[in-house]
Write a protein that holds these residues in place. Structure first.
Motif, PDB file in Angstrom:
ATOM      1  N   GLY A  29      -0.917  28.121  60.982  1.00 21.09           N
ATOM      2  CA  GLY A  29      -1.742  27.199  61.766  1.00 21.09           C
ATOM      3  C   GLY A  29      -1.994  25.915  61.001  1.00 21.09           C
ATOM      4  N   LEU A  30      -2.219  24.840  61.735  1.00 22.86           N
ATOM      5  CA  LEU A  30      -2.379  23.510  61.144  1.00 22.86           C
ATOM      6  C   LEU A  30      -3.826  23.053  61.141  1.00 22.86           C
ATOM      7  N   LEU A  31      -4.211  22.391  60.063  1.00 24.66           N
ATOM      8  CA  LEU A  31      -5.508  21.732  59.933  1.00 24.66           C
ATOM      9  C   LEU A  31      -5.256  20.234  59.841  1.00 24.66           C
ATOM     10  N   PHE A  32      -5.787  19.485  60.807  1.00 24.33           N
ATOM     11  CA  PHE A  32      -5.674  18.023  60.822  1.00 24.33           C
ATOM     12  C   PHE A  32      -7.029  17.449  60.418  1.00 24.33           C
ATOM     13  N   ILE A  33      -7.021  16.538  59.468  1.00 26.15           N
ATOM     14  CA  ILE A  33      -8.263  15.911  59.011  1.00 26.15           C
ATOM     15  C   ILE A  33      -8.110  14.397  59.023  1.00 26.15           C
ATOM     16  N   TYR A  34      -9.067  13.743  59.675  1.00 27.65           N
ATOM     17  CA  TYR A  34      -9.229  12.295  59.556  1.00 27.65           C
ATOM     18  C   TYR A  34     -10.536  12.085  58.812  1.00 27.65           C
ATOM     19  N   GLU A  35     -10.477  11.309  57.744  1.00 29.79           N
ATOM     20  CA  GLU A  35     -11.661  11.119  56.905  1.00 29.79           C
ATOM     21  C   GLU A  35     -11.629   9.735  56.283  1.00 29.79           C
ATOM     22  N   PHE A  36     -12.809   9.223  55.965  1.00 29.57           N
ATOM     23  CA  PHE A  36     -12.854   7.937  55.274  1.00 29.57           C
ATOM     24  C   PHE A  36     -12.053   8.028  53.987  1.00 29.57           C
ATOM     25  N   GLU A  37     -11.335   6.967  53.707  1.00 30.77           N
ATOM     26  CA  GLU A  37     -10.576   6.885  52.471  1.00 30.77           C
ATOM     27  C   GLU A  37     -11.513   6.419  51.354  1.00 30.77           C
ATOM     28  N   ALA A  38     -11.386   7.006  50.186  1.00 29.31           N
ATOM     29  CA  ALA A  38     -12.254   6.677  49.057  1.00 29.31           C
ATOM     30  C   ALA A  38     -11.795   5.374  48.402  1.00 29.31           C
ATOM     31  N   THR A  39     -12.084   4.274  49.062  1.00 27.71           N
ATOM     32  CA  THR A  39     -11.769   2.944  48.533  1.00 27.71           C
ATOM     33  C   THR A  39     -12.984   2.399  47.799  1.00 27.71           C
ATOM     34  N   ASP A  40     -12.829   1.302  47.092  1.00 31.64           N
ATOM     35  CA  ASP A  40     -13.975   0.676  46.422  1.00 31.64           C
ATOM     36  C   ASP A  40     -15.054   0.322  47.429  1.00 31.64           C
ATOM     37  N   ASN A  41     -14.657  -0.123  48.609  1.00 37.35           N
ATOM     38  CA  ASN A  41     -15.591  -0.472  49.677  1.00 37.35           C
ATOM     39  C   ASN A  41     -16.427   0.739  50.094  1.00 37.35           C
ATOM     40  N   ALA A  42     -15.780   1.885  50.281  1.00 36.25           N
ATOM     41  CA  ALA A  42     -16.473   3.109  50.685  1.00 36.25           C
ATOM     42  C   ALA A  42     -17.422   3.583  49.591  1.00 36.25           C
ATOM     43  N   LYS A  43     -16.966   3.527  48.354  1.00 36.93           N
ATOM     44  CA  LYS A  43     -17.805   3.974  47.238  1.00 36.93           C
ATOM     45  C   LYS A  43     -19.043   3.104  47.091  1.00 36.93           C
ATOM     46  N   ALA A  44     -18.904   1.815  47.345  1.00 34.52           N
ATOM     47  CA  ALA A  44     -20.031   0.893  47.204  1.00 34.52           C
ATOM     48  C   ALA A  44     -21.111   1.163  48.236  1.00 34.52           C
ATOM     49  N   PHE A  86     -10.449  -0.070  60.240  1.00 37.39           N
ATOM     50  CA  PHE A  86     -11.234  -0.640  61.330  1.00 37.39           C
ATOM     51  C   PHE A  86     -12.464  -1.344  60.772  1.00 37.39           C
ATOM     52  N   GLU A  87     -13.063  -2.191  61.581  1.00 41.53           N
ATOM     53  CA  GLU A  87     -14.277  -2.930  61.212  1.00 41.53           C
ATOM     54  C   GLU A  87     -15.484  -2.252  61.851  1.00 41.53           C
ATOM     55  N   PHE A  88     -16.567  -2.089  61.076  1.00 38.86           N
ATOM     56  CA  PHE A  88     -17.797  -1.500  61.593  1.00 38.86           C
ATOM     57  C   PHE A  88     -18.974  -2.127  60.869  1.00 38.86           C
ATOM     58  N   LYS A  89     -19.871  -2.756  61.622  1.00 33.83           N
ATOM     59  CA  LYS A  89     -21.070  -3.390  61.049  1.00 33.83           C
ATOM     60  C   LYS A  89     -20.724  -4.264  59.849  1.00 33.83           C
ATOM     61  N   ASP A  90     -19.799  -5.166  60.034  1.00 42.82           N
ATOM     62  CA  ASP A  90     -19.385  -6.122  59.007  1.00 42.82           C
ATOM     63  C   ASP A  90     -18.757  -5.473  57.777  1.00 42.82           C
ATOM     64  N   GLN A  91     -18.272  -4.248  57.907  1.00 43.37           N
ATOM     65  CA  GLN A  91     -17.582  -3.577  56.809  1.00 43.37           C
ATOM     66  C   GLN A  91     -16.185  -3.175  57.260  1.00 43.37           C
ATOM     67  N   THR A  92     -15.255  -3.217  56.343  1.00 42.53           N
ATOM     68  CA  THR A  92     -13.906  -2.742  56.602  1.00 42.53           C
ATOM     69  C   THR A  92     -13.831  -1.292  56.146  1.00 42.53           C
ATOM     70  N   MET A  93     -13.427  -0.411  57.050  1.00 39.80           N
ATOM     71  CA  MET A  93     -13.361   1.016  56.753  1.00 39.80           C
ATOM     72  C   MET A  93     -11.918   1.485  56.842  1.00 39.80           C
ATOM     73  N   ASP A  94     -11.466   2.210  55.822  1.00 35.69           N
ATOM     74  CA  ASP A  94     -10.125   2.764  55.796  1.00 35.69           C
ATOM     75  C   ASP A  94     -10.197   4.259  56.095  1.00 35.69           C
ATOM     76  N   VAL A  95      -9.213   4.747  56.832  1.00 35.37           N
ATOM     77  CA  VAL A  95      -9.191   6.151  57.234  1.00 35.37           C
ATOM     78  C   VAL A  95      -7.910   6.814  56.730  1.00 35.37           C
ATOM     79  N   LEU A  96      -8.082   7.988  56.150  1.00 36.48           N
ATOM     80  CA  LEU A  96      -6.978   8.799  55.657  1.00 36.48           C
ATOM     81  C   LEU A  96      -6.669   9.879  56.695  1.00 36.48           C
ATOM     82  N   ALA A  97      -5.406  10.162  56.903  1.00 45.61           N
ATOM     83  CA  ALA A  97      -4.984  11.270  57.758  1.00 45.61           C
ATOM     84  C   ALA A  97      -4.329  12.320  56.881  1.00 45.61           C
TER      85      ALA A  97
END
Length: 108
Positions: A29-44, A86-97
């Motif tokens: 069986g497969l597990l699919f995950i979409y999650e925020f990417e741990a970029t400098d922006n996300a960590k901040a 994508f952009e959300f509340k003046d922040q750039t968010m990266d997503v990992l698949a």
């Protein structure tokens, strides 16, 4: 198949969460995950104010931490890379698949 979208960063124990998802999978069986990417922006922005964190415990995943997490939970990684931005509340968010699978335990 289990689909998990934007949940892992809310889990205090990510390995325990992945093991729970694994328990729901049939062999192969497969597990699919979409999650925020741990970029400098996300960590901040992730954990700077605990009172406003809304249950956020982690600043996302990198492709290598995704693979380590899957291995720790007993799954095999098939795919782990940047999916989109994508952009959300003046922040750039990266997503990992990421995609992982539960190995079959059949014996020949």
């Amino acid at each position: 198949m289990v689909l998990c979208s934007m949940v892992i960063h809310h889990m205090p124990d990510m390995v325990a969460a992945i093991k729970m998802f694994k328990s729901m999978l049939k062999p192969n069986g497969l597990l699919f995950i979409y999650e925020f990417e741990a970029t400098d922006n996300a960590k901040a922005g992730a954990l700077k104010d605990k009172k406003k964190s809304h249950g956020v415990f982690h600043a996302g995943l990198t492709p290598s931490t995704f693979m380590e997490l899957m291995q720790a939970a007993g799954l095999k990684t098939l795919h782990s890379k940047h999916a989109f931005t994508f952009e959300f509340k003046d922040q750039t968010m990266d997503v990992l698949a990421g995609v992982a699978f539960k190995e079959s335990t059949s014996r020949l």
